[in-house]
Design a protein around this motif. Structure first.
Motif, PDB file in Angstrom:
ATOM      1  N   GLU A 254       0.845  -1.239   0.082  1.00 48.31           N
ATOM      2  CA  GLU A 254      -0.029   0.098  -0.037  1.00 48.31           C
ATOM      3  C   GLU A 254       0.711   1.301  -0.093  1.00 48.31           C
ATOM      4  OE1 GLU A 254      -3.154   2.096   3.017  1.00 48.31           O
ATOM      5  OE2 GLU A 254      -3.247   0.237   2.750  1.00 48.31           O
ATOM      6  N   ILE A 255       0.418   2.225  -0.737  1.00 53.07           N
ATOM      7  CA  ILE A 255       1.188   3.605  -0.690  1.00 53.07           C
ATOM      8  C   ILE A 255       0.062   4.510  -0.835  1.00 53.07           C
ATOM      9  CG2 ILE A 255       3.111   2.743  -2.095  1.00 53.07           C
ATOM     10  CD1 ILE A 255       2.261   4.020  -4.665  1.00 53.07           C
ATOM     11  N   GLU A 256       0.417   5.907  -0.469  1.00 53.00           N
ATOM     12  CA  GLU A 256      -0.578   6.791  -0.620  1.00 53.00           C
ATOM     13  C   GLU A 256       0.117   7.863  -1.552  1.00 53.00           C
ATOM     14  OE1 GLU A 256      -1.511   8.834   3.138  1.00 53.00           O
ATOM     15  OE2 GLU A 256      -2.179   7.041   4.051  1.00 53.00           O
ATOM     16  N   LEU A 257      -0.913   8.550  -2.224  1.00 51.93           N
ATOM     17  CA  LEU A 257      -0.566   9.582  -3.449  1.00 51.93           C
ATOM     18  C   LEU A 257      -1.323  11.038  -2.671  1.00 51.93           C
ATOM     19  CD1 LEU A 257      -1.047   7.563  -6.421  1.00 51.93           C
ATOM     20  CD2 LEU A 257       1.074   8.000  -5.488  1.00 51.93           C
ATOM     21  N   THR A 258      -0.327  11.878  -2.963  1.00 52.37           N
ATOM     22  CA  THR A 258      -1.158  13.200  -2.683  1.00 52.37           C
ATOM     23  C   THR A 258      -1.678  13.934  -4.008  1.00 52.37           C
ATOM     24  OG1 THR A 258       0.209  13.242  -0.694  1.00 52.37           O
ATOM     25  CG2 THR A 258      -0.827  15.501  -1.646  1.00 52.37           C
ATOM     26  N   THR A 259      -2.553  14.401  -3.959  1.00 52.16           N
ATOM     27  CA  THR A 259      -3.194  15.321  -5.401  1.00 52.16           C
ATOM     28  C   THR A 259      -4.145  16.313  -5.090  1.00 52.16           C
ATOM     29  OG1 THR A 259      -4.112  14.461  -7.255  1.00 52.16           O
ATOM     30  CG2 THR A 259      -4.967  13.392  -5.417  1.00 52.16           C
ATOM     31  N   PRO A 260      -3.810  17.305  -5.954  1.00 52.28           N
ATOM     32  CA  PRO A 260      -4.715  18.375  -5.759  1.00 52.28           C
ATOM     33  C   PRO A 260      -6.180  18.091  -6.438  1.00 52.28           C
ATOM     34  CG  PRO A 260      -3.302  18.864  -7.687  1.00 52.28           C
ATOM     35  CD  PRO A 260      -3.015  17.589  -6.756  1.00 52.28           C
ATOM     36  N   LEU A 261      -6.194  16.935  -7.222  1.00 54.83           N
ATOM     37  CA  LEU A 261      -7.543  16.603  -7.868  1.00 54.83           C
ATOM     38  C   LEU A 261      -7.712  14.982  -8.141  1.00 54.83           C
ATOM     39  CD1 LEU A 261     -10.354  17.315  -9.141  1.00 54.83           C
ATOM     40  CD2 LEU A 261      -9.045  17.557 -11.524  1.00 54.83           C
ATOM     41  N   LEU A 262      -8.503  14.488  -7.435  1.00 51.95           N
ATOM     42  CA  LEU A 262      -8.840  12.941  -7.828  1.00 51.95           C
ATOM     43  C   LEU A 262      -9.869  12.812  -8.705  1.00 51.95           C
ATOM     44  CD1 LEU A 262      -8.628   9.931  -6.883  1.00 51.95           C
ATOM     45  CD2 LEU A 262     -10.318  10.421  -5.083  1.00 51.95           C
ATOM     46  N   VAL A 263      -9.589  11.890  -9.741  1.00 49.75           N
ATOM     47  CA  VAL A 263     -10.697  11.934 -10.728  1.00 49.75           C
ATOM     48  C   VAL A 263     -10.992  10.465 -10.982  1.00 49.75           C
ATOM     49  CG1 VAL A 263     -11.241  11.768 -13.347  1.00 49.75           C
ATOM     50  CG2 VAL A 263      -9.715  13.648 -12.364  1.00 49.75           C
ATOM     51  N   GLY A 264     -12.357   9.923 -10.536  1.00 52.09           N
ATOM     52  CA  GLY A 264     -12.871   8.692 -10.706  1.00 52.09           C
ATOM     53  C   GLY A 264     -13.368   8.266 -11.912  1.00 52.09           C
ATOM     54  N   ALA A 265     -12.542   7.435 -12.725  1.00 57.21           N
ATOM     55  CA  ALA A 265     -13.230   7.053 -14.016  1.00 57.21           C
ATOM     56  C   ALA A 265     -13.173   5.581 -14.039  1.00 57.21           C
ATOM     57  CB  ALA A 265     -12.263   7.698 -15.057  1.00 57.21           C
ATOM     58  N   ASP A 266     -13.567   4.933 -12.928  1.00 53.70           N
ATOM     59  CA  ASP A 266     -13.270   3.639 -12.796  1.00 53.70           C
ATOM     60  C   ASP A 266     -14.609   2.908 -12.809  1.00 53.70           C
ATOM     61  OD1 ASP A 266     -14.193   4.904 -10.472  1.00 53.70           O
ATOM     62  OD2 ASP A 266     -13.526   3.741  -9.055  1.00 53.70           O
ATOM     63  N   GLY A 267     -15.382   3.313 -13.880  1.00 58.38           N
ATOM     64  CA  GLY A 267     -16.735   2.519 -14.396  1.00 58.38           C
ATOM     65  C   GLY A 267     -18.221   2.476 -13.390  1.00 58.38           C
ATOM     66  N   SER A 268     -18.875   1.698 -13.886  1.00 57.81           N
ATOM     67  CA  SER A 268     -20.443   1.937 -13.237  1.00 57.81           C
ATOM     68  C   SER A 268     -20.452   1.339 -11.686  1.00 57.81           C
ATOM     69  CB  SER A 268     -21.298   0.775 -14.013  1.00 57.81           C
ATOM     70  OG  SER A 268     -21.344   1.018 -15.407  1.00 57.81           O
ATOM     71  N   HIS A 269     -19.540   0.616 -11.238  1.00 55.85           N
ATOM     72  CA  HIS A 269     -19.379   0.195  -9.638  1.00 55.85           C
ATOM     73  C   HIS A 269     -18.003   0.869  -9.249  1.00 55.85           C
ATOM     74  CE1 HIS A 269     -22.295  -2.913 -10.854  1.00 55.85           C
ATOM     75  NE2 HIS A 269     -21.605  -3.283 -11.873  1.00 55.85           N
ATOM     76  N   SER A 270     -18.049   2.193  -9.412  1.00 56.22           N
ATOM     77  CA  SER A 270     -17.043   3.045  -8.951  1.00 56.22           C
ATOM     78  C   SER A 270     -16.646   2.817  -7.657  1.00 56.22           C
ATOM     79  CB  SER A 270     -17.251   4.367  -9.541  1.00 56.22           C
ATOM     80  OG  SER A 270     -16.308   5.286  -8.883  1.00 56.22           O
ATOM     81  N   ALA A 271     -15.414   2.463  -7.124  1.00 54.64           N
ATOM     82  CA  ALA A 271     -14.815   2.441  -5.922  1.00 54.64           C
ATOM     83  C   ALA A 271     -14.598   4.092  -5.549  1.00 54.64           C
ATOM     84  CB  ALA A 271     -13.869   1.682  -5.746  1.00 54.64           C
ATOM     85  N   VAL A 272     -14.240   4.780  -6.263  1.00 54.77           N
ATOM     86  CA  VAL A 272     -14.013   6.374  -5.920  1.00 54.77           C
ATOM     87  C   VAL A 272     -15.198   6.790  -5.551  1.00 54.77           C
ATOM     88  CG1 VAL A 272     -13.296   8.451  -6.899  1.00 54.77           C
ATOM     89  CG2 VAL A 272     -12.024   6.408  -7.462  1.00 54.77           C
ATOM     90  N   ARG A 273     -16.434   6.789  -6.324  1.00 56.20           N
ATOM     91  CA  ARG A 273     -17.579   7.061  -6.006  1.00 56.20           C
ATOM     92  C   ARG A 273     -18.312   6.810  -4.700  1.00 56.20           C
ATOM     93  NH1 ARG A 273     -21.239   5.082 -10.291  1.00 56.20           N
ATOM     94  NH2 ARG A 273     -21.610   3.230  -8.869  1.00 56.20           N
ATOM     95  N   ALA A 274     -18.113   5.399  -4.523  1.00 59.83           N
ATOM     96  CA  ALA A 274     -18.281   4.968  -3.245  1.00 59.83           C
ATOM     97  C   ALA A 274     -17.480   5.752  -1.827  1.00 59.83           C
ATOM     98  CB  ALA A 274     -18.326   3.524  -2.962  1.00 59.83           C
ATOM     99  N   ALA A 275     -16.255   5.990  -2.296  1.00 59.89           N
ATOM    100  CA  ALA A 275     -15.275   6.492  -1.212  1.00 59.89           C
ATOM    101  C   ALA A 275     -15.690   7.829  -0.915  1.00 59.89           C
ATOM    102  CB  ALA A 275     -13.856   6.244  -1.416  1.00 59.89           C
ATOM    103  N   LEU A 276     -16.027   8.450  -2.011  1.00 61.42           N
ATOM    104  CA  LEU A 276     -16.377   9.910  -1.872  1.00 61.42           C
ATOM    105  C   LEU A 276     -18.066  10.114  -0.934  1.00 61.42           C
ATOM    106  CD1 LEU A 276     -15.244  11.081  -4.980  1.00 61.42           C
ATOM    107  CD2 LEU A 276     -14.186  11.748  -2.986  1.00 61.42           C
ATOM    108  N   GLY A 277     -18.751   8.806  -0.826  1.00 55.98           N
ATOM    109  CA  GLY A 277     -19.962   9.055  -0.060  1.00 55.98           C
ATOM    110  C   GLY A 277     -21.024   9.534  -1.108  1.00 55.98           C
ATOM    111  N   ILE A 278     -20.829   9.391  -2.468  1.00 55.92           N
ATOM    112  CA  ILE A 278     -21.930   9.639  -3.542  1.00 55.92           C
ATOM    113  C   ILE A 278     -22.644   8.497  -4.006  1.00 55.92           C
ATOM    114  CG2 ILE A 278     -21.961  10.594  -5.932  1.00 55.92           C
ATOM    115  CD1 ILE A 278     -19.598  12.283  -5.718  1.00 55.92           C
ATOM    116  N   GLY A 279     -24.041   8.734  -3.718  1.00 53.36           N
ATOM    117  CA  GLY A 279     -24.970   7.664  -4.007  1.00 53.36           C
ATOM    118  C   GLY A 279     -25.051   7.605  -5.439  1.00 53.36           C
TER     119      GLY A 279
END
Length: 396
Positions: A148-173
């Motif tokens: 595991e590593i951590e990346l620091t970013t000024p902008l995170l883009v979730g382009a990971d598909g219909s079952h987006s893990a980024v969307r879930a992590a952001l708490g977006i339904g």
């Protein structure tokens, strides 16, 4: 910046940002030397605006197989009178867009990514979640394969598909609508070689499209009810061709041969919002559309290139002001495309007898009113409203 997802939209955004000299980390599930599963034998209908942009990005020049130009669009519905026939030549254009096999497109994208100078690719890697923000920036946790590593970013883009893990992590339904259908996709050879016509035949069981590929075959896309999908997929070639012929008709002549069939569920997924502090959803993570009308990737690319255009003129790519401007610019196109895609899918799949005259009148109107045709053409080519400059750039 960090982009999670190396599919159609995520990879295209990474290439666009690299041209701007922006440092990007691309998180991809697929190991080096392999093409992501999304790049299969499906046929992508690229709108003219998309063709312009991908040519400007240097992607389409890397295709190894010829594309199929779409010079005419023919839409009809079994059992209803009326039709829509649109000709690119009537609008001073040689084509409405092009048909590209997804796998060929994936190989071209990979070649373009390999030439990026400001891109760091983590693959195979997976998005694990978010850590506490540090100094106002996003902390992204990934499994890089070596831990595991951590990346620091000024902008995170979730382009990971219909079952987006980024969307879930952001708490977006997300709202989901299952159309109760599956698509069967195959390459077919017909008695008449493709002539540049993209056929859309709407039937009681679902849509059937025949797209002009560049290899003298057609790309067949056939929707069937979920309950019948497994049986359709199991048919031998002769029975499958007979079924597809009955659904489509004889406009392209006899169906002579078919390649392997792939099946895909048809489910609309719509994120309840597409931005969060220093984060944004793109592509299927933001909206997964019914494939009828072939708007999904074209819309996602316009979203991605608008973002890149705004970042080009910004000091902080994840500022609240930039994300607010992104929403303002993209809202009309997104809403218009969502309404068109969902409305077309619902209307054409509804077999209620009372709707039949309405459908017929609609087809007659679309086929005979120049103003309505122009509206349809502008949307189909991706030029309606405020679109990125790369989309309007004439392809060389």
């Amino acid at each position: 910046m960090v982009i999670v997802g190396g599919g159609l939209v995520g990879a295209s955004l990474a290439i666009a940002l690299d041209r701007l000299g922006r440092d990007v980390a691309l998180i991809e599930a697929t190991p080096p030397g392999q093409v992501p599963a999304v790049f299969d034998q499906r046929n992508l209908s690229l709108a003219a605006a998309t063709v312009n942009a991908l040519t400007a990005l240097g992607v389409l020049q890397r295709l190894q197989a010829p594309t199929g130009p779409i010079r005419r669009i023919h839409v009809s519905r079994a059992g209803d009178f009326g039709r829509v026939l649109l000709r690119a030549s009537d609008y001073g254009r040689s084509e409405f867009g092009q048909v590209v096999v997804a796998r060929d497109f994936g190989v071209a994208l990979e070649a373009a990514l390999a030439d990026c100078r400001h891109l760091t690719r983590y693959r195979p890697a997976s998005f694990l979640g978010l850590a506490h923000d540090r100094d106002g920036l996003r902390q992204v946790r990934i499994d890089s394969g070596a831990g595991e590593i951590e990346l620091t970013t000024p902008l995170l883009v979730g382009a990971d598909g219909s079952h987006s893990a980024v969307r879930a992590a952001l708490g977006i339904g997300a709202q989901r609508h299952d159309y109760g259908q599956r698509l069967l996709v195959a390459r077919v050879r017909t008695a008449r070689a493709p002539d540049g016509t993209a056929w859309e035949r709407l039937g009681q069981a679902g849509p059937t499209a025949l797209l002009p590929r560049g290899d003298r075959h057609h790309g067949l896309v056939h929707g069937v009810p979920e309950a019948r999908a497994d049986a359709m997929a199991a048919l031998d070639e002769a029975a499958w061709l007979a079924h597809a012929q009955a659904a489509f008709g004889w406009r392209a002549g006899r169906f002579l041969a078919s390649g392997p069939r792939s099946t895909y569920p048809i489910v609309k997924v719509l994120a309840e919002r597409v931005i969060a502090p220093r984060a944004l959803l793109l592509g299927n993570a933001a909206q997964t559309l019914h494939p009828l009308g072939a708007q999904g990737f074209n819309l996602g690319l316009r979203d991605a290139l608008t973002l890149a255009e705004l970042i080009a003129a910004a000091g902080d790519p994840g500022s609240d002001a930039l994300l607010a401007e992104y929403l303002q610019r993209r809202a009309p196109d997104r809403q218009r495309t969502l309404r068109f895609s969902d409305g077309l899918a619902r209307l054409t799949s509804n077999n209620a007898p009372l709707l039949r005259p309405l459908r017929s009148v609609g087809l007659l109107a679309a086929g005979n009113l120049p103003a309505l045709q122009s509206m349809l053409v502008g949307g189909a080519m991706g030029f309606a409203g405020d679109v990125p400059a790369l989309c309007r750039q004439v392809a060389a």
